[in-house]
Enzyme design. Structure first.
Site, PDB file in Angstrom:
ATOM      1  N   ASP A 274       4.862  25.135 -31.708  1.00  0.00           N
ATOM      2  CA  ASP A 274       3.980  26.296 -31.902  1.00  0.00           C
ATOM      3  C   ASP A 274       2.909  26.001 -32.947  1.00  0.00           C
ATOM      4  O   ASP A 274       2.009  26.808 -33.146  1.00  0.00           O
ATOM      5  CB  ASP A 274       4.808  27.516 -32.346  1.00  0.00           C
ATOM      6  CG  ASP A 274       3.936  28.748 -32.515  1.00  0.00           C
ATOM      7  OD1 ASP A 274       3.091  28.994 -31.627  1.00  0.00           O
ATOM      8  OD2 ASP A 274       4.067  29.454 -33.535  1.00  0.00           O
ATOM      9  N   GLU A 279      -4.842  22.403 -36.939  1.00  0.00           N
ATOM     10  CA  GLU A 279      -4.982  23.575 -36.074  1.00  0.00           C
ATOM     11  C   GLU A 279      -6.409  24.104 -36.146  1.00  0.00           C
ATOM     12  O   GLU A 279      -6.839  24.525 -37.221  1.00  0.00           O
ATOM     13  CB  GLU A 279      -3.986  24.661 -36.493  1.00  0.00           C
ATOM     14  CG  GLU A 279      -2.550  24.211 -36.284  1.00  0.00           C
ATOM     15  CD  GLU A 279      -1.513  25.245 -36.728  1.00  0.00           C
ATOM     16  OE1 GLU A 279      -1.893  26.379 -37.094  1.00  0.00           O
ATOM     17  OE2 GLU A 279      -0.329  24.915 -36.702  1.00  0.00           O
ATOM     18  N   HIS A 300       0.075  28.553 -32.533  1.00  0.00           N
ATOM     19  CA  HIS A 300       0.592  29.197 -33.757  1.00  0.00           C
ATOM     20  C   HIS A 300       0.730  30.714 -33.549  1.00  0.00           C
ATOM     21  O   HIS A 300       0.112  31.512 -34.252  1.00  0.00           O
ATOM     22  CB  HIS A 300      -0.325  28.890 -34.944  1.00  0.00           C
ATOM     23  CG  HIS A 300       0.352  29.082 -36.268  1.00  0.00           C
ATOM     24  ND1 HIS A 300       0.032  28.387 -37.396  1.00  0.00           N
ATOM     25  CD2 HIS A 300       1.355  29.922 -36.649  1.00  0.00           C
ATOM     26  CE1 HIS A 300       0.786  28.775 -38.398  1.00  0.00           C
ATOM     27  NE2 HIS A 300       1.612  29.713 -37.968  1.00  0.00           N
TER      28      HIS A 300
END
Ligand code: NAD
Length: 327
Positions: A274, A279, A300
């Protein structure tokens, strides 16, 4: 209630009756928190989710309260420019994006809500584990391409789940996994034997033992200096051949380059993630990882449910009231 009324009076006593505190919000938070700060407390709230690093560095000096989620990095440099900052609200759980030592040294209080997202993250973890075991996303993509090939997976029933970090989320994952008929092993640096006993999990003292025995390994440790790349090449190669790795903790807990290598060499059966080291992902090897047929990645979203976001707001509001009392 009386306290809140008193607090409103106290905080509104600025020059010209203007709100005394200025709030900067740099990540998307539930409207409940925004309404509370703006309408209930009468604060001067700026929501600037596209501010970026430079914008934050340039503007932070004007604010008393900073509200962030995991995306905004509140490091030494940001804090050094935050001359008026009194409180950091981390609307969520992990505090790895906030320099806690520097905040404490500057007298900046930090409030978060780790209790708010336990069910949401635990449920996503189980969903990712099932998805990886039954290759659901892979099969779905085939069907979309017009391919009706039967994709074979494995059952979770009777398998061993090894949980690294048996705190709030890890133990909840263990509790649900027991209902699925899994055997649960727990590894933690704390004594977690009481929690383990409650759900009939087995505590292991040695992480390698857990890695060797588990069909699925799920990570639930915070990101700290000690847990950075906790799962590296050696650990991946210690895992059972074909095991599944699930990571809903933090991307940097796993050496992702080593994970890609482990997948390519068939050491690891699948990975469900996740979170990533970057990111959103940007490096070529990261793009290779997310496109691997045995990898599932979500952006996420562990805490991204209506219920968790509402609960987080309620918790940070009550903690914020406490923090404001001390100003
Ligand atoms: P927690 O503090 O309740 O549990 C963490 C556990 O990890 C503790 O029991 C701690 O002792 C243990 N631990 C710490 N270092 C360890 C190590 N080196 N080896 C083994 N165990 C170790 O935290 P939690 O609320 O369960 O959350 C766990 C993590 O999940 C958070 O820190 C955060 O990084 C992550 N998280 C992710 C999302 C998401 O959106 N994916 C949302 C919330 C939390």
């Amino acid at each position: 209630m009386n306290f809140i009324v008193g607090l409103e009076d106290k905080l509104r006593k600025g020059p010209n009756n203007a709100p005394r505190l200025r709030v900067l919000i740099t990540d998307h938070v539930d409207h409940l928190l925004l309404d509370y700060l703006r309408n209930r407390l009468g604060f001067d709230v700026d929501e600037m989710c596209d501010l970026g690093r430079e914008g934050l560095l340039n503007r932070i000096c004007d604010y008393d309260i900073l509200v962030v989620r995991s995306r905004t990095l509140v490091d030494k440099e940001v804090l050094s420019r935050a001359a008026n900052l009194k409180i950091i609200v981390r609307a969520g759980s992990g505090l790895d994006n906030v320099d806690l030592e520097e905040a404490a040294a500057r007298g900046v209080k930090v409030v978060n809500a780790p209790e708010g997202n336990v069910y949401s993250v635990a449920e996503l973890t189980i969903a990712l584990m099932m998805n990886a075991a039954r290759r659901i996303s892979f099969a779905h993509n085939l069907v979309r391409e017009g391919d009706w090939t039967k994709v074979r997976g494995t059952e979770l029933y009777g398998k061993t789940l090894g949980i690294i970090g048996f705190g709030r989320i890890g133990s909840m994952v263990g509790r649900i996994a027991k209902c699925l008929g899994m055997r649960v092993l727990a590894y933690d640096i704390r004594d977690v034997s009481d929690t383990a006993r409650l759900i009939d999990a087995v505590v292991v003292k040695d992480m390698d033992e857990l890695l060797k025995k588990s069909d699925v390994v799920s990570l639930h440790v915070p990101l700290t200096r000690e847990t950075y790349h906790l799962i590296g090449k050696r650990e991946l190669w210690t895992m059972k051949r074909g095991a599944i790795l699930v990571n809903t903790a933090r991307g940097k807990v796993v050496d992702t380059k080593a994970l890609l290598e482990a997948l390519e060499e068939g050491i690891i059966g699948a990975a469900a993630l996740d979170i990533l080291e970057n990111e959103p992902p940007k490096e070529e090897w990261e793009l290779k990882l997310i496109n691997h047929p045995r990898v599932i990645v979500t952006p996420h979203i562990g805490a991204e449910t209506d219920e968790a976001q509402r609960r987080i707001c309620e918790i940070v509001i009550s903690k914020l009231e406490e923090a404001l009392k001390g100003l």
